[in-house]
Design a protein around this motif. Sequence first.
Motif, PDB file in Angstrom:
ATOM      1  N   LEU A 193       0.897  -1.078  -0.053  1.00 19.13           N
ATOM      2  CA  LEU A 193       0.009  -0.226  -0.098  1.00 19.13           C
ATOM      3  C   LEU A 193       0.770   1.136   0.134  1.00 19.13           C
ATOM      4  CD1 LEU A 193      -3.034  -1.047   2.605  1.00 19.13           C
ATOM      5  CD2 LEU A 193      -2.818  -0.900  -0.067  1.00 19.13           C
ATOM      6  N   GLU A 194       1.948   1.216   0.845  1.00 19.96           N
ATOM      7  CA  GLU A 194       2.869   2.532   0.867  1.00 19.96           C
ATOM      8  C   GLU A 194       3.600   2.677  -0.578  1.00 19.96           C
ATOM      9  OE1 GLU A 194       5.521   1.774   3.918  1.00 19.96           O
ATOM     10  OE2 GLU A 194       4.065   2.487   5.616  1.00 19.96           O
ATOM     11  N   GLN A 195       3.959   1.493  -1.297  1.00 19.04           N
ATOM     12  CA  GLN A 195       4.588   1.649  -2.532  1.00 19.04           C
ATOM     13  C   GLN A 195       3.679   2.014  -3.364  1.00 19.04           C
ATOM     14  OE1 GLN A 195       6.808  -2.530  -2.512  1.00 19.04           O
ATOM     15  NE2 GLN A 195       8.058  -1.052  -3.983  1.00 19.04           N
ATOM     16  N   ALA A 196       2.378   1.603  -3.375  1.00 18.63           N
ATOM     17  CA  ALA A 196       1.386   2.019  -4.508  1.00 18.63           C
ATOM     18  C   ALA A 196       0.852   3.383  -4.462  1.00 18.63           C
ATOM     19  CB  ALA A 196      -0.127   1.074  -4.058  1.00 18.63           C
ATOM     20  N   ALA A 197       1.035   3.985  -3.119  1.00 22.94           N
ATOM     21  CA  ALA A 197       0.366   5.406  -2.929  1.00 22.94           C
ATOM     22  C   ALA A 197       1.453   6.164  -3.380  1.00 22.94           C
ATOM     23  CB  ALA A 197       0.400   5.482  -1.368  1.00 22.94           C
ATOM     24  N   GLY A 198       2.523   5.675  -3.774  1.00 23.20           N
ATOM     25  CA  GLY A 198       3.504   6.870  -4.444  1.00 23.20           C
ATOM     26  C   GLY A 198       3.157   6.855  -5.894  1.00 23.20           C
ATOM     27  N   SER A 206      -6.556   5.204   4.079  1.00 22.48           N
ATOM     28  CA  SER A 206      -6.249   4.905   5.414  1.00 22.48           C
ATOM     29  C   SER A 206      -4.867   5.751   5.780  1.00 22.48           C
ATOM     30  CB  SER A 206      -5.665   3.310   5.711  1.00 22.48           C
ATOM     31  OG  SER A 206      -4.649   2.815   4.807  1.00 22.48           O
ATOM     32  N   PHE A 207      -4.275   6.412   4.820  1.00 27.73           N
ATOM     33  CA  PHE A 207      -3.187   7.108   4.891  1.00 27.73           C
ATOM     34  C   PHE A 207      -3.312   8.488   5.012  1.00 27.73           C
ATOM     35  CE2 PHE A 207      -0.235   4.115   2.210  1.00 27.73           C
ATOM     36  CZ  PHE A 207      -0.071   3.060   3.220  1.00 27.73           C
ATOM     37  N   ALA A 228       2.236   9.020   1.202  1.00 22.15           N
ATOM     38  CA  ALA A 228       1.106   9.640   0.574  1.00 22.15           C
ATOM     39  C   ALA A 228       0.996  10.947   0.151  1.00 22.15           C
ATOM     40  CB  ALA A 228      -0.139   9.457   1.471  1.00 22.15           C
ATOM     41  N   PRO A 229       0.787  11.348  -1.056  1.00 23.13           N
ATOM     42  CA  PRO A 229       0.760  12.908  -1.366  1.00 23.13           C
ATOM     43  C   PRO A 229      -0.310  13.579  -0.705  1.00 23.13           C
ATOM     44  CG  PRO A 229      -0.298  11.506  -3.266  1.00 23.13           C
ATOM     45  CD  PRO A 229       0.138  10.650  -2.005  1.00 23.13           C
ATOM     46  N   LYS A 230      -0.205  14.981  -0.900  1.00 32.81           N
ATOM     47  CA  LYS A 230      -1.311  15.745  -0.193  1.00 32.81           C
ATOM     48  C   LYS A 230      -2.426  15.828  -1.145  1.00 32.81           C
ATOM     49  CE  LYS A 230       1.740  18.893   2.496  1.00 32.81           C
ATOM     50  NZ  LYS A 230       2.131  20.203   2.758  1.00 32.81           N
ATOM     51  N   ARG A 231      -2.085  15.698  -2.592  1.00 32.92           N
ATOM     52  CA  ARG A 231      -3.035  15.805  -3.567  1.00 32.92           C
ATOM     53  C   ARG A 231      -2.881  14.636  -4.573  1.00 32.92           C
ATOM     54  NH1 ARG A 231      -5.144  20.581  -6.459  1.00 32.92           N
ATOM     55  NH2 ARG A 231      -7.186  19.721  -5.971  1.00 32.92           N
TER      56      ARG A 231
END
Length: 622
Positions: A193-198, A206-207, A228-231
């Motif tokens: 999930l952390e890699q995908a969020a990038g 959840s982030f 996780a990005p702000k936008r």
Amino acid sequence: MRKLALSDEILLKVEKPARYIGNEVNSVKKDPRKVDVRFVMCFPDVYEIGMSHLGIQILYDMFNRREDVYCERVYSPWIDMDRILREEHIPLFTLESQLPVKDADFLGITIQYEMCYTNILQILDLSQIPLHAADRGENCPIVIGGGPCTYNPEPIAAFFDMFYIGEGETRYDELMDIYKENKASGKSRQDFLEQAAGLPGIYVPSFYDVLYHEDGTLKSMAPNNSHAPKRVEKQLVMDMEQVSYPEKPLVPYLKATQDRVVLEIQRGCIRGCRFCQAGMVYRPVRERSLEQLEQYAVNILENTGHDEISLSSLSSSDYSRLKELVYFLIEKFRDKDVNISLPSLRIDAFSLDVMSRVQDVKKSSLTFAPEAGSQRMRNVINKGLTEEDILNGSSEAFRGGWNKVKLYFMLGLPTETREDMEGIADLANKVAKEYYEAVPKEERQGRVQVNVSTSFFIPKPFTPLQWASMFTKEEYLAKARVVNEAIKSQLNHKSLKYNWHEADVSVLEGVLARGDRRVSKVILDAYRRGCIYDSWSECFDNEKWMEAFEAQGLDPAFYNLRERSLDELLPWDFIDTGVTKDFLKREWKRALEGIVSPNCRAQCQGCGVRKFGGGVCFENQD
């Protein structure tokens, strides 16, 4: 892997067993043990509706072109099968392999309509997957949502591990590669999930942490994870020639809602209708070439056996090669009696020549969408149509041989007056009158039929009207009565037929469209009370929904009956669609003043999508 073969005894107990057996023409068969990723694509509605959806056909074809990925399908079981699966404790299974959905790597759910939200919970529940993302363990599928409703995913954020914001052809290959690498290295669900969020376009709810003011409005939404990005920026295909298109689409056993070949001719829209979410979030316009479309049409019709082809886009009339494409299709398939369907045509852009050629094949009723009865109201919503355009277009259609017309309008638009409502009936009467004036008596095919339908306007995220207030159920029904009475008073009332959308459904849809994360509690409560297939009038139970709102301490009026401040932080503001909030605010103010904005081809309105590069919005600009 244990296949869940349905017995003949079970299939004989359900209304339409063909919904569950798979093996359709052009379905893909792979050995699930020989792929790295099993991706189950879900449409949370009944099979016949899901099989009509082009987006799933595109992704199904795209995924299955990869040797390391097996994309299968699942649809919402109808009520009879739902009951059997629960009673027999049979986990929901895929059509292709008959394997449990819960054993897949991904469950991808396309979310086209807010009223399918309880069906999403049905899919998860029957699959024996925990309903809340926070409760899922390492062996659960990654539940990912996509589609237009993800432009405000907050009411269902609790049920999804991630959302894909934008068009699927851009980032899914990277996402699959990341998952494969994560799986092969023995890393955790959280690591993935952390890699995908990038990845651009991926939103992991959840982030992010959400806070509210005392008055219930949103105070802040901020990442709680450094990945996780702000936008989150929507993803678009800019070169339509470079993406695959299913030339062997699935052919359903049952008659689907749209049982035809669908040829996507372009994406995006230049028109700028202020109520239309798709017209805003799918900007800019991107066309497919005439040569490519001609080849697709030949191949798809040959590979499916369909006898109708529909040209799909938000505004078909604006496709620059429409006439050439229609002429090609008519000439190419004249001897095969193939019907050409032309949805999303603008009345002012109708070509009498094209119409006269289409009629040689087969006729059906024509659908026009004036959206509002008065010119003042059409200016408010920036429809860009005059009454003269509508009547001239209708006249040309009637001369072309049509005598059945469907007219679509909205009630409850901002600044609406009784005169605007009565204008719907007046315009419908003028359209009917046009038939008798345009077509000589000896050439008429019976009485003209003008079917008038009104839906109740629902403000959608990322539109200039997203700040507007709605109305109560009783107020909506009063508006429909005004139109109904006006229809009955028209000179040509025998040629007019009027129907309107369910008011209570519209009220609920409004909450789900602009709701925040707190609404998820209501959705779950309603589901547990038995709400399912809410988009089906025979299944919708408004009383249970209202009980759920009361039980969870939320009032629909908070979301529907107040005009939002332009300074209010909206639940979907974390998404970057390219269209700026300043542009939307400017268009909202112009709407209230009844000022028309030119379409993108006529004059750039500075909406912000230039940053994507390419697209028709950059033509003829300085």
